[in-house]
Each structure stands twice: as structure tokens, then as C-alpha cells.
Design a protein around this motif. Sequence first.
Motif, PDB file in Angstrom:
ATOM      1  N   MET A 187     -98.149 -13.371   8.289  1.00 64.11           N
ATOM      2  CA  MET A 187     -97.126 -13.860   9.292  1.00 64.11           C
ATOM      3  C   MET A 187     -97.136 -12.931  10.315  1.00 64.11           C
ATOM      4  SD  MET A 187     -96.797 -17.046   8.851  1.00 64.11           S
ATOM      5  CE  MET A 187     -95.226 -17.395   9.711  1.00 64.11           C
ATOM      6  N   ALA A 188     -96.789 -11.660   9.856  1.00 62.43           N
ATOM      7  CA  ALA A 188     -96.780 -10.357  10.937  1.00 62.43           C
ATOM      8  C   ALA A 188     -97.717 -10.428  12.071  1.00 62.43           C
ATOM      9  CB  ALA A 188     -96.422  -9.151  10.093  1.00 62.43           C
ATOM     10  N   ALA A 189     -98.950 -10.626  11.441  1.00 67.84           N
ATOM     11  CA  ALA A 189    -100.376 -10.590  12.267  1.00 67.84           C
ATOM     12  C   ALA A 189    -100.270 -11.649  13.459  1.00 67.84           C
ATOM     13  CB  ALA A 189    -101.486 -10.399  11.386  1.00 67.84           C
ATOM     14  N   LEU A 190    -100.034 -12.736  12.750  1.00 63.62           N
ATOM     15  CA  LEU A 190     -99.854 -13.719  13.587  1.00 63.62           C
ATOM     16  C   LEU A 190     -98.842 -13.770  14.764  1.00 63.62           C
ATOM     17  CD1 LEU A 190    -100.435 -17.150  14.385  1.00 63.62           C
ATOM     18  CD2 LEU A 190     -98.624 -17.620  12.592  1.00 63.62           C
ATOM     19  N   LEU A 191     -97.543 -13.308  14.329  1.00 69.87           N
ATOM     20  CA  LEU A 191     -96.508 -13.175  15.477  1.00 69.87           C
ATOM     21  C   LEU A 191     -96.943 -12.082  16.398  1.00 69.87           C
ATOM     22  CD1 LEU A 191     -93.444 -13.024  13.018  1.00 69.87           C
ATOM     23  CD2 LEU A 191     -93.841 -15.020  14.864  1.00 69.87           C
ATOM     24  N   THR A 192     -97.613 -11.072  15.903  1.00 73.70           N
ATOM     25  CA  THR A 192     -98.128  -9.954  16.851  1.00 73.70           C
ATOM     26  C   THR A 192     -99.322 -10.562  17.971  1.00 73.70           C
ATOM     27  OG1 THR A 192     -97.571  -8.408  15.137  1.00 73.70           O
ATOM     28  CG2 THR A 192     -99.090  -7.753  16.999  1.00 73.70           C
TER      29      THR A 192
ATOM     30  N   TYR B 257     -95.219 -10.790  19.932  1.00 76.02           N
ATOM     31  CA  TYR B 257     -94.103 -10.582  19.140  1.00 76.02           C
ATOM     32  C   TYR B 257     -94.033  -9.240  18.708  1.00 76.02           C
ATOM     33  CZ  TYR B 257     -92.159 -15.456  19.869  1.00 76.02           C
ATOM     34  OH  TYR B 257     -91.699 -16.283  20.279  1.00 76.02           O
ATOM     35  N   THR B 258     -93.117  -8.472  18.521  1.00 79.35           N
ATOM     36  CA  THR B 258     -93.186  -7.181  17.983  1.00 79.35           C
ATOM     37  C   THR B 258     -92.555  -7.069  16.674  1.00 79.35           C
ATOM     38  OG1 THR B 258     -93.233  -6.204  20.203  1.00 79.35           O
ATOM     39  CG2 THR B 258     -92.352  -4.691  18.412  1.00 79.35           C
ATOM     40  N   VAL B 259     -93.189  -6.816  15.330  1.00 80.37           N
ATOM     41  CA  VAL B 259     -92.776  -7.116  14.181  1.00 80.37           C
ATOM     42  C   VAL B 259     -92.607  -5.805  13.556  1.00 80.37           C
ATOM     43  CG1 VAL B 259     -93.101  -8.085  12.057  1.00 80.37           C
ATOM     44  CG2 VAL B 259     -94.367  -9.257  13.744  1.00 80.37           C
ATOM     45  N   ILE B 260     -91.157  -5.614  13.059  1.00 79.86           N
ATOM     46  CA  ILE B 260     -90.934  -4.483  12.262  1.00 79.86           C
ATOM     47  C   ILE B 260     -91.672  -4.292  10.859  1.00 79.86           C
ATOM     48  CG2 ILE B 260     -89.086  -2.766  11.092  1.00 79.86           C
ATOM     49  CD1 ILE B 260     -87.027  -4.129  12.989  1.00 79.86           C
ATOM     50  N   GLU B 261     -92.371  -3.233  10.786  1.00 81.24           N
ATOM     51  CA  GLU B 261     -93.296  -3.112   9.596  1.00 81.24           C
ATOM     52  C   GLU B 261     -92.650  -3.659   8.567  1.00 81.24           C
ATOM     53  OE1 GLU B 261     -96.997  -2.296   7.843  1.00 81.24           O
ATOM     54  OE2 GLU B 261     -96.432  -2.147   9.991  1.00 81.24           O
TER      55      GLU B 261
ATOM     56  N   ALA C  76     -89.698 -11.824   3.859  1.00 81.79           N
ATOM     57  CA  ALA C  76     -88.981 -12.159   5.148  1.00 81.79           C
ATOM     58  C   ALA C  76     -89.411 -11.076   6.257  1.00 81.79           C
ATOM     59  CB  ALA C  76     -87.307 -11.957   4.995  1.00 81.79           C
ATOM     60  N   LEU C  77     -89.421 -11.416   7.555  1.00 79.48           N
ATOM     61  CA  LEU C  77     -89.759 -10.693   8.517  1.00 79.48           C
ATOM     62  C   LEU C  77     -88.620 -10.475   9.429  1.00 79.48           C
ATOM     63  CD1 LEU C  77     -93.280 -11.883   9.267  1.00 79.48           C
ATOM     64  CD2 LEU C  77     -92.649  -9.878   8.019  1.00 79.48           C
ATOM     65  N   VAL C  78     -88.639  -9.249  10.156  1.00 82.41           N
ATOM     66  CA  VAL C  78     -87.756  -8.916  11.197  1.00 82.41           C
ATOM     67  C   VAL C  78     -88.437  -8.636  12.603  1.00 82.41           C
ATOM     68  CG1 VAL C  78     -85.711  -7.921  12.236  1.00 82.41           C
ATOM     69  CG2 VAL C  78     -86.177  -8.436   9.814  1.00 82.41           C
ATOM     70  N   PHE C  79     -88.297  -9.506  13.658  1.00 81.39           N
ATOM     71  CA  PHE C  79     -89.280  -9.348  14.672  1.00 81.39           C
ATOM     72  C   PHE C  79     -88.378  -9.402  16.172  1.00 81.39           C
ATOM     73  CE2 PHE C  79     -89.779 -13.429  13.365  1.00 81.39           C
ATOM     74  CZ  PHE C  79     -89.950 -14.190  14.327  1.00 81.39           C
TER      75      PHE C  79
ATOM     76  N   VAL D 237     -85.987  -6.298   3.231  1.00 78.73           N
ATOM     77  CA  VAL D 237     -86.636  -6.075   4.444  1.00 78.73           C
ATOM     78  C   VAL D 237     -87.001  -4.666   4.861  1.00 78.73           C
ATOM     79  CG1 VAL D 237     -86.108  -8.335   5.446  1.00 78.73           C
ATOM     80  CG2 VAL D 237     -84.835  -6.442   5.959  1.00 78.73           C
ATOM     81  N   GLY D 238     -86.377  -3.544   4.117  1.00 76.85           N
ATOM     82  CA  GLY D 238     -86.603  -2.204   4.681  1.00 76.85           C
ATOM     83  C   GLY D 238     -85.383  -1.869   5.412  1.00 76.85           C
ATOM     84  N   GLY D 239     -85.079  -0.409   5.592  1.00 71.27           N
ATOM     85  CA  GLY D 239     -83.870   0.042   6.147  1.00 71.27           C
ATOM     86  C   GLY D 239     -84.128  -0.174   7.716  1.00 71.27           C
ATOM     87  N   VAL D 240     -85.011   0.020   8.523  1.00 72.61           N
ATOM     88  CA  VAL D 240     -85.306  -0.203   9.746  1.00 72.61           C
ATOM     89  C   VAL D 240     -84.953  -1.581  10.143  1.00 72.61           C
ATOM     90  CG1 VAL D 240     -86.823   0.210  11.756  1.00 72.61           C
ATOM     91  CG2 VAL D 240     -86.806   1.965   9.958  1.00 72.61           C
ATOM     92  N   ALA D 241     -85.620  -2.336   9.439  1.00 69.24           N
ATOM     93  CA  ALA D 241     -85.318  -3.760   9.768  1.00 69.24           C
ATOM     94  C   ALA D 241     -83.771  -4.243   9.439  1.00 69.24           C
ATOM     95  CB  ALA D 241     -86.223  -4.674   9.119  1.00 69.24           C
ATOM     96  N   ALA D 242     -83.360  -3.789   8.281  1.00 69.11           N
ATOM     97  CA  ALA D 242     -81.970  -4.222   7.948  1.00 69.11           C
ATOM     98  C   ALA D 242     -80.919  -3.769   9.095  1.00 69.11           C
ATOM     99  CB  ALA D 242     -81.710  -3.499   6.605  1.00 69.11           C
ATOM    100  N   LYS D 243     -81.368  -2.490   9.689  1.00 72.01           N
ATOM    101  CA  LYS D 243     -80.336  -2.008  10.601  1.00 72.01           C
ATOM    102  C   LYS D 243     -80.549  -2.937  12.014  1.00 72.01           C
ATOM    103  CE  LYS D 243     -78.850   2.139  13.248  1.00 72.01           C
ATOM    104  NZ  LYS D 243     -78.716   1.514  14.517  1.00 72.01           N
TER     105      LYS D 243
END
Length: 497
Positions: free
Chosen positions: A388-393, A397-401, A410-413, A453-459
Motif C-alpha cells: 500500500m505504501a508503494a501504491l500511494l508513493t 503521496y509521501t509515506v512515512i516509512e 496502518a500507514l501515515v502519509f 506505526v513508529g515514533g516518527v509517524a506517531a509524532k
Amino acid sequence: MSPRRNTRPSLTKSSPDTPHSSRDTSLDTILGNPTRGADTDQASGSPTGRQLDATESQHPTVQVSEITSATAIRDGSLSVSLDNYSLSPELVPLLSEPDATSGIRTFKTRTYVELEEGGTVLLGRDSEQNYRARAGTELVASGPRLEQVEGSLLWRRIAHLDVTQHADSNLPPTRAFRKNWGVDPRFTLSELLTIDNVHYKVVTRTDARESPITYIQSPAHPIYDFDLLEATLRHVPDEQPRGAIQVPPDNHWEIDARLPFEKPLTAYVRDFFPEVTTVTLENIARKQFELSNDSPFADAAGLTALRQIYSSWQNATLSPHPQWSDPLLMLPILPTSSASRGAARSIALPHPSSTGTLNRLDFDPLRFQRQWLLYLTSYSPVEFKRFMAALLTRNGYTVIEPNSFNSFPALVFRRTGHDYVFFMSLHRTRIPKISLPMYMNPKTADLRLETQVGGVAAKAVNDAHSANKIIWLKGGTEIRPGVADTIFIIRDDNARL
């Protein structure tokens, strides 16, 4: 208004096997294969028998060189015979009737004109948007320049094209507006704009908003809705409205002869959302038109807003209208049903082929068939996130790793052009709804957002939530009998926080 910089692309010469002055045989080819369409989304065959749309188009390599101010420009195509561009007479009856204003006839997406001297030729534009005869093998027309015979539906070759500039001039000649769109004010009830004693019908409606740009239109066209403007841009782009502004210091009116839109509205959407389905493509373009115009019908403010949106897409800049520039921001919030005895909460999915209403985004697996087939072999939540991240990219869209956490995918973008942040939980469904049992709710499981989702995405999610800039989404795959496989995205109000 300052005149445009005058550059003339020097196209790579064609080989002797494919001369520019070749008769258009495209209609013969199309008729020889009646199963192939020629609409906005040109498709190629797929192994499954469905149409596989091309994701990229090839563009000719061009070299751009400056034209000095004292140079005389002569059209070399004057020596080329129009007979080389003529359509076979037996194919002419297959064309549409001539347009009542321009005389242009169409077949699929191609445009043809009848000549004053006899014969019918394929019509195209050169790099400077001039009309020329075009060979079926060309992307940019290079044949003789053509113009419509005044007061007639016929066209003719322009006899003389020398353009000589004075040596002391540093500016190229500006294109003049030559459309015969003047109307007699005694016989029209429409709002008019008078320029140099010529009265023009303007794009407006009773509740039109103020706009710094006014648009004049062909008197043969009624008020523009999405379908009329899209058809005009597709088949007779030179008949689209033109902008007019007041120029200081005396605030006299001037018409900008340049085309406001270079392509159909759906083509702009396809350029920046290359993998959406054809239904979604039109739904996005239609919704964008209606939101920009605040109505199903166009006004000057709406046309200007659309131009600004497309410009922000092309230049990757902040949009002055972010709520209309991203289809995910245009989605309605779908309701979530309450839990009942024996049934979990759920969200009913609108049908993926519903036209006219943008209530979901769908992406066509045949546009990324290799990735889709690979995805079908995996059941890992981590691989689901990567797919899904590759599809959005690929769709801008810019997806946080995504992290390697193996539950509650889940994804954050984000997307360039606005400052909203998207949080999308991922789901696989084989029925027309998303079930939301309590055990699938990360909040019920007391799962920290940072773990999910990871620290960067959560912030990013927390900061956007504090600024009221977070958008909650659900997306994933819908595979069920009788419906084409699709990857969907919907908007809901089930906040993760």
C-alpha cells in the motif's frame, strides 16, 4: 499581461520510413480492430482479457533554441502538399457531423476538418498551439498551417507565414485573439463584455462570484457544466473560453488568446493519479469541478481555481485551494453502523463502479499488475503495508516509512500542496463492507500509537491532531465475486486517538 517567451522546439527529424507527410491511416487501423477503444484512458490488452492502461506515455525529445529578434520565420511546410495528409474518402462518412461553430469533425479522440480545396485531413497542433495538418504517426503536428475560412465550416491552408521583427524589439509577436465570437446585444439576454466595440458572451451564472479574471465564451455554447467543458476540451479545445482582464493604468480590457486548459480535466487528474480506475478518474474530475465552482455550473472564479490547482500540481507548490486539490480531502465521511446483537460495528462500502459521486477512491490492479500478483501471494501485514505504501508513493503521496510491527497495519502519509496528514488503517475484505470487531481495535487492545506505526509517524499524527489537520482513512483490497478486484480508500470518523 506580458507576452509569452517565444521558443520554437526543433523536433528530431523523422526517418525516411516514417515521413511527416504521410497520409493518416489511423482510422483504417482503428476500424480493423473494433474491440479497441480510444477514449481518455487508452488501454492495451492484458493476459486476463481486460484492458491494461499504459502508465506512462512516451514524449519526443526536443531541443529548444532562442529566436533572435531580427530573424524572419518562414514555415517550411508550405512546400508540402496537403494531399499527403488526406483521409481516405471511404472513411469520411464515419466521422461525426461538423461542429456548428468550428467545422471540426471527430472520430474517437481525433479531430478532422474539411478543406476549402476539397478533402479531409487530420487536425493537430504544433508546439506553439497553431493548427496544422497532422500525420497519424505524429505526436506534434508538423504539416501545413491551417485556419478556418471566415463565415464557413471549411478550412484552408494559410498562404503566407513570414513573421519579421524589428531589430530593436526584444519581444516576440503576441498571439492575437481571432475568434469570431461577437454577438448582437439586441438578440441575447446573456451578460456581455464589450472590447473594441465587439460584444462577447461571458461565462457566468446568476449566483456567480467575483473574480479578477473574466472569461468570454463561444456564443454557440450554453452555460458550462462538467460534461460540456470536458467534451469541449477533448474534441474542440480551441472553442474553450478565454480569459480577459483589465489592464492598468486605464483598466482597458484585453483578451488572453492562450488556452486556459491544455487538456481535458480528466487528463490533468490522470497525470497525477496515474493508477486510479477510469470511474474514479471521472468522479475526481467532476467533483473537483463542482467544488471549485461551488455549483454544477461554471463561473469565472471556478475556472480560475481549477487552473490554480493544476498549476500547483505541475509545480509541486502549495495550493490556494487545498480542500479541492487532493481527492482524499474531497471524500465524504462514511457512517459507521452501531454494534448490534451478534454483529460488530461496520462500514458499508459504496459500489466501486458508481459514477457521478466521489465517495471512494479505487486503484486498478491492471495498472500495476506485477506488484498486484506478488501481493496476492503474501498474507503478511508487513508486506500489506509495503504494498500500500508503494501504491500511494506512485500516485504522488509521501509515506512515512512503515515499521515492522506485525499487527493492526496502518500507514501515515502526506501530499505536497497542503499540510494535512493522513492516517489509514488497512483492511482486506471479500464483502461490500469493512467489519470492525472490538478485538481489531488497537485502542481496545491498549496498543500505543508509537508501537503501531513508529515514533516518527506517531509524532506526525499527534501534531496534526493538535492542529486539527488529521484525516482518518481506511483502505485496502476488495476481492469479491462479480466485481473487478480493486484497492480502495474511504474516509471515516473513527479516530485512532
